[in-house]
Scaffold this motif. Structure first.
Motif: not given
Length: 66
Positions: A51-66
């Motif tokens: 898990e390297i971080g999160t990405i945020e867009a309007p109304g949504v947040r998701a964890t990024l996995v590499a």
């Protein structure tokens, strides 16, 4: 005291089939723990999810996995 007004974000792309969705540019926020990763050990490991971080867009947040 000034208030910054943000312009409405324009969609980068729109998908209409098989469901209707709009794509927006997200903001990447890396985790603080990334600086402690052992890069040499990761090169030897195969198919290890990190898990390297999160990405945020309007109304949504998701964890990024590499």
């Amino acid at each position: 005291m000034s208030i910054r007004q943000r312009k409405p974000q324009r969609a980068l792309a729109t998908i209409v089939w098989p469901l209707k969705a709009k794509l927006y540019r997200g903001k990447f926020r890396p985790f603080e723990s990334i600086k402690y990763l052992d890069v040499a050990a990761l090169k030897q490991a195969k198919n290890v999810p990190i898990e390297i971080g999160t990405i945020e867009a309007p109304g949504v947040r998701a964890t990024l996995v590499a």
